[in-house]
Design a protein around this motif. Structure first.
Motif, PDB file in Angstrom:
ATOM      1  N   UNK A 101     102.736 -47.219 120.050  1.00 41.87           N
ATOM      2  CA  UNK A 101     104.157 -47.310 120.370  1.00 41.87           C
ATOM      3  C   UNK A 101     104.685 -48.737 120.206  1.00 41.87           C
ATOM      4  N   UNK A 102     103.931 -49.722 120.653  1.00 42.39           N
ATOM      5  CA  UNK A 102     104.369 -51.119 120.528  1.00 42.39           C
ATOM      6  C   UNK A 102     104.410 -51.532 119.059  1.00 42.39           C
ATOM      7  N   UNK A 103     103.449 -51.097 118.265  1.00 36.24           N
ATOM      8  CA  UNK A 103     103.453 -51.417 116.836  1.00 36.24           C
ATOM      9  C   UNK A 103     104.654 -50.788 116.147  1.00 36.24           C
ATOM     10  N   UNK A 104     104.904 -49.528 116.420  1.00 41.25           N
ATOM     11  CA  UNK A 104     106.062 -48.840 115.844  1.00 41.25           C
ATOM     12  C   UNK A 104     107.361 -49.518 116.286  1.00 41.25           C
ATOM     13  N   UNK A 105     107.462 -49.830 117.578  1.00 45.24           N
ATOM     14  CA  UNK A 105     108.660 -50.455 118.112  1.00 45.24           C
ATOM     15  C   UNK A 105     108.877 -51.846 117.511  1.00 45.24           C
ATOM     16  N   UNK A 106     107.809 -52.605 117.311  1.00 50.12           N
ATOM     17  CA  UNK A 106     107.930 -53.935 116.709  1.00 50.12           C
ATOM     18  C   UNK A 106     108.526 -53.829 115.308  1.00 50.12           C
ATOM     19  N   UNK A 107     108.080 -52.854 114.543  1.00 53.14           N
ATOM     20  CA  UNK A 107     108.598 -52.693 113.190  1.00 53.14           C
ATOM     21  C   UNK A 107     110.066 -52.279 113.204  1.00 53.14           C
ATOM     22  N   UNK A 108     110.412 -51.297 114.024  1.00 51.03           N
ATOM     23  CA  UNK A 108     111.788 -50.794 114.064  1.00 51.03           C
ATOM     24  C   UNK A 108     112.743 -51.864 114.602  1.00 51.03           C
ATOM     25  N   UNK A 109     112.360 -52.521 115.682  1.00 45.25           N
ATOM     26  CA  UNK A 109     113.226 -53.565 116.252  1.00 45.25           C
ATOM     27  C   UNK A 109     113.368 -54.731 115.282  1.00 45.25           C
ATOM     28  N   UNK A 110     112.286 -55.101 114.639  1.00 47.39           N
ATOM     29  CA  UNK A 110     112.324 -56.196 113.673  1.00 47.39           C
ATOM     30  C   UNK A 110     113.239 -55.846 112.505  1.00 47.39           C
ATOM     31  N   UNK A 114     116.150 -58.545 111.836  1.00 46.12           N
ATOM     32  CA  UNK A 114     115.895 -59.471 110.732  1.00 46.12           C
ATOM     33  C   UNK A 114     115.930 -58.731 109.395  1.00 46.12           C
ATOM     34  N   UNK A 115     116.976 -58.942 108.601  1.00 46.06           N
ATOM     35  CA  UNK A 115     117.007 -58.309 107.273  1.00 46.06           C
ATOM     36  C   UNK A 115     116.087 -59.040 106.300  1.00 46.06           C
ATOM     37  N   UNK A 116     115.168 -58.306 105.665  1.00 50.05           N
ATOM     38  CA  UNK A 116     114.237 -58.898 104.695  1.00 50.05           C
ATOM     39  C   UNK A 116     113.518 -57.787 103.949  1.00 50.05           C
ATOM     40  N   UNK A 117     112.682 -58.174 103.005  1.00 52.14           N
ATOM     41  CA  UNK A 117     111.920 -57.191 102.232  1.00 52.14           C
ATOM     42  C   UNK A 117     110.833 -56.563 103.104  1.00 52.14           C
ATOM     43  N   UNK A 118     110.360 -55.419 102.697  1.00 48.65           N
ATOM     44  CA  UNK A 118     109.353 -54.695 103.472  1.00 48.65           C
ATOM     45  C   UNK A 118     108.041 -55.464 103.563  1.00 48.65           C
ATOM     46  N   UNK A 119     107.644 -56.114 102.495  1.00 47.51           N
ATOM     47  CA  UNK A 119     106.388 -56.872 102.510  1.00 47.51           C
ATOM     48  C   UNK A 119     106.456 -58.023 103.499  1.00 47.51           C
ATOM     49  N   UNK A 120     107.552 -58.763 103.460  1.00 44.89           N
ATOM     50  CA  UNK A 120     107.727 -59.867 104.416  1.00 44.89           C
ATOM     51  C   UNK A 120     107.830 -59.348 105.837  1.00 44.89           C
ATOM     52  N   UNK A 121     108.483 -58.202 106.023  1.00 44.08           N
ATOM     53  CA  UNK A 121     108.634 -57.634 107.357  1.00 44.08           C
ATOM     54  C   UNK A 121     107.285 -57.241 107.940  1.00 44.08           C
ATOM     55  N   UNK A 122     106.427 -56.661 107.136  1.00 38.23           N
ATOM     56  CA  UNK A 122     105.102 -56.265 107.620  1.00 38.23           C
ATOM     57  C   UNK A 122     104.319 -57.497 108.062  1.00 38.23           C
ATOM     58  N   UNK A 123     104.383 -58.566 107.267  1.00 41.48           N
ATOM     59  CA  UNK A 123     103.707 -59.803 107.653  1.00 41.48           C
ATOM     60  C   UNK A 123     104.304 -60.387 108.931  1.00 41.48           C
ATOM     61  N   UNK A 124     105.623 -60.378 109.025  1.00 41.14           N
ATOM     62  CA  UNK A 124     106.292 -60.915 110.209  1.00 41.14           C
ATOM     63  C   UNK A 124     105.971 -60.081 111.453  1.00 41.14           C
TER      64      UNK A 124
END
Length: 150
Positions: A101-110, A114-124
């Motif tokens: 849940x925390x991993x999913x929430x981190x991705x959705x909230x991020x 923060x608008x950015x590409x998917x690759x950068x978002x995964x790293x962030x």
């Protein structure tokens, strides 16, 4: 979560599992238990600092608001786990569920903040999720050093 562990008495004299040494004094444990809640206050600032490094063109207040929101979500999810027996399968399932849940929430909230590409978002998001154990490790070392000086 750190708040849940403090509330549950993980660092109390009754729980010998988390002792570094069997001869650790009760006074040391009391000092550590008094200082430990400050980790809850300082952890969002560490996460916000990491987000500020990752996203330099935005104000620190945005990172701090995001970090406080993320840590509040994490603490809200992990606090009910203190009512489960520590050696039960339910505790393991609870931690796995909270982790997902925390991993999913981190991705959705991020994604919303923060608008950015998917690759950068995964790293962030990976850096964001690494800030959780990093905060615990850094502040535990800090508290151990501080309590030994006190």
């Amino acid at each position: 979560s750190i708040a849940a562990m403090t509330f549950a008495g993980v660092f109390s004299a009754n729980n010998k599992t988390f002792y570094l040494d069997a001869d650790v004094s009760e006074e040391f444990q009391e000092r550590l238990q008094l200082l430990f809640p400050f980790v809850n206050l300082l952890s969002p600032f560490l996460t916000a600092a990491l987000m500020a490094i990752m996203h330099r063109r935005q104000f620190f207040q945005k990172h701090l608001a995001f970090s406080l929101h993320f840590w509040t979500f994490q603490i809200a999810l992990t606090t009910p786990l203190i009512f489960l027996p520590p050696t039960s399968i339910w505790m393991l399932l609870g931690f796995v569920g909270v982790s997902v849940a925390v991993t999913w929430y981190a991705y959705v909230a991020h994604r919303r903040v923060y608008p950015m590409s998917t690759t950068r978002r995964i790293f962030s998001c990976f850096v964001l999720l690494c800030s959780i154990p990093l905060a615990g490790i850094l502040f535990t070392i800090f508290l151990l050093a501080l309590s030994s000086l006190w």
